[in-house]
Write a protein that holds these residues in place. Sequence first.
Motif, PDB file in Angstrom:
ATOM      1  N   LEU A  16       0.840  -1.209   0.000  1.00 34.56           N
ATOM      2  CA  LEU A  16       0.000   0.000   0.000  1.00 34.56           C
ATOM      3  C   LEU A  16       0.869   1.250   0.000  1.00 34.56           C
ATOM      4  O   LEU A  16       0.607   2.222  -0.720  1.00 34.56           O
ATOM      5  N   GLY A  17       1.899   1.185   0.840  1.00 32.12           N
ATOM      6  CA  GLY A  17       2.822   2.318   0.939  1.00 32.12           C
ATOM      7  C   GLY A  17       3.469   2.604  -0.403  1.00 32.12           C
ATOM      8  O   GLY A  17       3.575   3.739  -0.844  1.00 32.12           O
ATOM      9  N   MET A  18       3.892   1.523  -1.086  1.00 36.14           N
ATOM     10  CA  MET A  18       4.528   1.681  -2.396  1.00 36.14           C
ATOM     11  C   MET A  18       3.555   2.302  -3.395  1.00 36.14           C
ATOM     12  O   MET A  18       3.908   3.172  -4.177  1.00 36.14           O
ATOM     13  N   LEU A  19       2.301   1.828  -3.330  1.00 35.10           N
ATOM     14  CA  LEU A  19       1.275   2.355  -4.235  1.00 35.10           C
ATOM     15  C   LEU A  19       1.044   3.836  -4.002  1.00 35.10           C
ATOM     16  O   LEU A  19       0.913   4.628  -4.930  1.00 35.10           O
ATOM     17  N   ALA A  20       1.009   4.183  -2.706  1.00 33.36           N
ATOM     18  CA  ALA A  20       0.746   5.582  -2.361  1.00 33.36           C
ATOM     19  C   ALA A  20       1.909   6.460  -2.758  1.00 33.36           C
ATOM     20  O   ALA A  20       1.735   7.579  -3.225  1.00 33.36           O
ATOM     21  N   CYS A  21       3.139   5.953  -2.567  1.00 35.00           N
ATOM     22  CA  CYS A  21       4.326   6.770  -2.844  1.00 35.00           C
ATOM     23  C   CYS A  21       4.585   6.870  -4.342  1.00 35.00           C
ATOM     24  O   CYS A  21       5.050   7.879  -4.824  1.00 35.00           O
ATOM     25  N   GLY A  22       4.312   5.803  -5.070  1.00 43.07           N
ATOM     26  CA  GLY A  22       4.662   5.750  -6.490  1.00 43.07           C
ATOM     27  C   GLY A  22       4.213   6.951  -7.286  1.00 43.07           C
ATOM     28  O   GLY A  22       5.052   7.712  -7.758  1.00 43.07           O
ATOM     29  N   PRO A  23       2.898   7.204  -7.403  1.00 46.43           N
ATOM     30  CA  PRO A  23       2.459   8.320  -8.229  1.00 46.43           C
ATOM     31  C   PRO A  23       2.965   9.666  -7.714  1.00 46.43           C
ATOM     32  O   PRO A  23       3.322  10.534  -8.493  1.00 46.43           O
ATOM     33  N   ALA A  24       3.034   9.807  -6.380  1.00 48.61           N
ATOM     34  CA  ALA A  24       3.477  11.085  -5.811  1.00 48.61           C
ATOM     35  C   ALA A  24       4.905  11.362  -6.234  1.00 48.61           C
ATOM     36  O   ALA A  24       5.254  12.460  -6.640  1.00 48.61           O
ATOM     37  N   ARG A  25       5.746  10.320  -6.186  1.00 52.43           N
ATOM     38  CA  ARG A  25       7.138  10.526  -6.531  1.00 52.43           C
ATOM     39  C   ARG A  25       7.261  10.867  -8.019  1.00 52.43           C
ATOM     40  O   ARG A  25       8.020  11.727  -8.415  1.00 52.43           O
ATOM     41  N   ALA A  26       6.441  10.171  -8.828  1.00 46.99           N
ATOM     42  CA  ALA A  26       6.508  10.424 -10.264  1.00 46.99           C
ATOM     43  C   ALA A  26       6.123  11.865 -10.569  1.00 46.99           C
ATOM     44  O   ALA A  26       6.751  12.525 -11.390  1.00 46.99           O
ATOM     45  N   ALA A  27       5.094  12.374  -9.873  1.00 43.90           N
ATOM     46  CA  ALA A  27       4.635  13.744 -10.141  1.00 43.90           C
ATOM     47  C   ALA A  27       5.649  14.769  -9.654  1.00 43.90           C
ATOM     48  O   ALA A  27       5.776  15.836 -10.225  1.00 43.90           O
ATOM     49  N   ASP A  28       6.369  14.448  -8.585  1.00 41.47           N
ATOM     50  CA  ASP A  28       7.263  15.432  -7.993  1.00 41.47           C
ATOM     51  C   ASP A  28       8.698  15.351  -8.506  1.00 41.47           C
ATOM     52  O   ASP A  28       9.521  16.195  -8.186  1.00 41.47           O
ATOM     53  N   SER A  29       9.021  14.309  -9.289  1.00 36.66           N
ATOM     54  CA  SER A  29      10.396  14.171  -9.728  1.00 36.66           C
ATOM     55  C   SER A  29      10.716  15.272 -10.747  1.00 36.66           C
ATOM     56  O   SER A  29       9.835  15.750 -11.448  1.00 36.66           O
ATOM     57  N   VAL A  30      11.992  15.645 -10.795  1.00 32.82           N
ATOM     58  CA  VAL A  30      12.404  16.713 -11.701  1.00 32.82           C
ATOM     59  C   VAL A  30      13.134  16.076 -12.875  1.00 32.82           C
ATOM     60  O   VAL A  30      14.190  15.471 -12.697  1.00 32.82           O
ATOM     61  N   ASP A  31      12.557  16.196 -14.059  1.00 30.95           N
ATOM     62  CA  ASP A  31      13.152  15.584 -15.241  1.00 30.95           C
ATOM     63  C   ASP A  31      13.089  16.589 -16.396  1.00 30.95           C
ATOM     64  O   ASP A  31      12.180  16.556 -17.239  1.00 30.95           O
ATOM     65  N   PRO A  32      14.049  17.513 -16.442  1.00 35.00           N
ATOM     66  CA  PRO A  32      13.999  18.568 -17.459  1.00 35.00           C
ATOM     67  C   PRO A  32      13.923  18.045 -18.889  1.00 35.00           C
ATOM     68  O   PRO A  32      13.192  18.599 -19.711  1.00 35.00           O
ATOM     69  N   ALA A  33      14.642  16.949 -19.178  1.00 33.69           N
ATOM     70  CA  ALA A  33      14.643  16.438 -20.564  1.00 33.69           C
ATOM     71  C   ALA A  33      13.237  15.971 -20.955  1.00 33.69           C
ATOM     72  O   ALA A  33      12.765  16.258 -22.064  1.00 33.69           O
ATOM     73  N   ALA A  34      12.556  15.286 -20.025  1.00 31.21           N
ATOM     74  CA  ALA A  34      11.188  14.822 -20.307  1.00 31.21           C
ATOM     75  C   ALA A  34      10.244  16.018 -20.429  1.00 31.21           C
ATOM     76  O   ALA A  34       9.362  16.044 -21.295  1.00 31.21           O
ATOM     77  N   ASP A  35      10.450  17.022 -19.577  1.00 32.99           N
ATOM     78  CA  ASP A  35       9.623  18.247 -19.644  1.00 32.99           C
ATOM     79  C   ASP A  35       9.755  18.904 -21.011  1.00 32.99           C
ATOM     80  O   ASP A  35       8.775  19.298 -21.634  1.00 32.99           O
ATOM     81  N   LYS A  36      11.010  19.024 -21.446  1.00 31.36           N
ATOM     82  CA  LYS A  36      11.267  19.700 -22.730  1.00 31.36           C
ATOM     83  C   LYS A  36      10.591  18.954 -23.875  1.00 31.36           C
ATOM     84  O   LYS A  36       9.943  19.564 -24.727  1.00 31.36           O
ATOM     85  N   ALA A  37      10.711  17.635 -23.854  1.00 32.37           N
ATOM     86  CA  ALA A  37      10.101  16.829 -24.923  1.00 32.37           C
ATOM     87  C   ALA A  37       8.582  17.011 -24.919  1.00 32.37           C
ATOM     88  O   ALA A  37       7.961  17.213 -25.976  1.00 32.37           O
ATOM     89  N   ALA A  38       7.982  16.951 -23.729  1.00 32.71           N
ATOM     90  CA  ALA A  38       6.521  17.088 -23.629  1.00 32.71           C
ATOM     91  C   ALA A  38       6.071  18.486 -24.047  1.00 32.71           C
ATOM     92  O   ALA A  38       5.061  18.656 -24.745  1.00 32.71           O
ATOM     93  N   GLN A  40       7.595  20.656 -26.087  1.00 34.65           N
ATOM     94  CA  GLN A  40       7.715  20.895 -27.525  1.00 34.65           C
ATOM     95  C   GLN A  40       6.664  20.087 -28.291  1.00 34.65           C
ATOM     96  O   GLN A  40       6.107  20.567 -29.278  1.00 34.65           O
ATOM     97  N   LYS A  41       6.375  18.871 -27.794  1.00 36.57           N
ATOM     98  CA  LYS A  41       5.374  18.035 -28.460  1.00 36.57           C
ATOM     99  C   LYS A  41       3.990  18.679 -28.358  1.00 36.57           C
ATOM    100  O   LYS A  41       3.203  18.635 -29.302  1.00 36.57           O
ATOM    101  N   PHE A  42       3.730  19.294 -27.198  1.00 39.29           N
ATOM    102  CA  PHE A  42       2.439  19.964 -26.997  1.00 39.29           C
ATOM    103  C   PHE A  42       2.213  21.009 -28.098  1.00 39.29           C
ATOM    104  O   PHE A  42       1.150  21.074 -28.719  1.00 39.29           O
ATOM    105  N   PHE A  43       3.245  21.808 -28.356  1.00 44.11           N
ATOM    106  CA  PHE A  43       3.084  22.892 -29.337  1.00 44.11           C
ATOM    107  C   PHE A  43       3.073  22.377 -30.775  1.00 44.11           C
ATOM    108  O   PHE A  43       2.303  22.864 -31.603  1.00 44.11           O
TER     109      PHE A  43
END
Lengths: 285, 104
Positions: A16-38, A40-43
């Motif tokens: 349960l703990g893993m389930l609860a932590c998983g999405p939160a960590r994914a949302a809060d992680s800092v990944d500039p390369a993924a941000d940039k790709a998303a 530019q793709k948006f536009f």
Amino acid sequence: MTRRLAIRAAIATFALGMLACGPARAADSVDPAADKAAFQKFFTSKFPKLKLEDFVNGPYSMNEDLHKQWEEKEQFPPYEFSLEAGKEMFTTPFKNGKTYADCFPNKGIGIRQNYPYFDEKEGKVVTLELALNRCREANGEAPFSYVKDDMAALTAYMAFTSRGKPMDIQIPNDPRALQAYQKGKEYFYTRRGQLNFSCATCHIQSPGERIRAEVLAPALGILNAMPIYRSEWSGMGTTSRRFTTCNSQIRGVPLNPQDDEYRNLEYYLSYVSNGLPISGPGARP
Amino acid sequence: MSGAIRAIFAASALLLATASTALAASEADYKAAYAAAEAANKEAGALRNQWTTTASTLSAAKKAGDAGDFDTAVAQAKEAEALAKASIFQATSEKERWKDMEVR
């Protein structure tokens, strides 16, 4: 039996703990390369007919009529006087005999695409405007206003020497740099002012749409054209001027130019436009 | 009977007196309302999220207060306080809500 139950309960709690932590960590992680790709793709998905490099032309890339006007305007660009003044200022020595060229790599020529950068020594983002004023102060000169005239002229010249070069912002492997980037992103998406607008409200949700008589520019490549001559301002303006004006237009009290928030915002916005050419100085309605 | 009438008159006079005090704001009311608005706006400043309208409404309150128009001054100060509190609410709620708008 009780032991087995206890083990099962422990495993369930862990899962349960893993389930609860998983999405939160994914949302809060800092990944500039993924941000940039998303980002530019948006536009590129939103405007499939537009070439990636055309986004740097702001509202002129969004509207055919405006694009024609822009092409005509570029024959006698309104920023030309500022550009010439900037070149002269850049090459004129300070009272101590040194010049701006002494403060920058490659003598300050063709380096605009590398600004802002993260200064690991200072632990903060350094913008081109800030570096220029620091150069002046280090050479015994008074700093310029960050918002217009002299600063716009100097950055216009430096941008001109980088025209066509792809924006190339680096995020070093330093948690402080990642934090600065993340803070910039947070600022970009945070609603503020009485009108409850974020930067994204206009430049992500509504590029190409009109806000009163203006056509909103896309956030992608928006800083590649800085500084700009704006007809609305009847003059030149820097990135600092753009940020502070945006804040007051949504009825928010602007921060001081080059406050940490604005430096981080410039870092974020420039990074996600990596690869798009420098087109500054620009002209806008 | 005359005692009862006198009591009614006295009560009416008292009511009128308190009612008029409640309607007309005093300098002390203005100062208290202004201080509360200023404190809220300072809090918004600490959150780096002041609104231009709070500042202009505070100025209007001060202008009215300086002119001795305490009714207007109190009304403006209360309006400024409400604006400042709204900006605080915005800054606080946006600490998490900004993520809803993020391009991913």
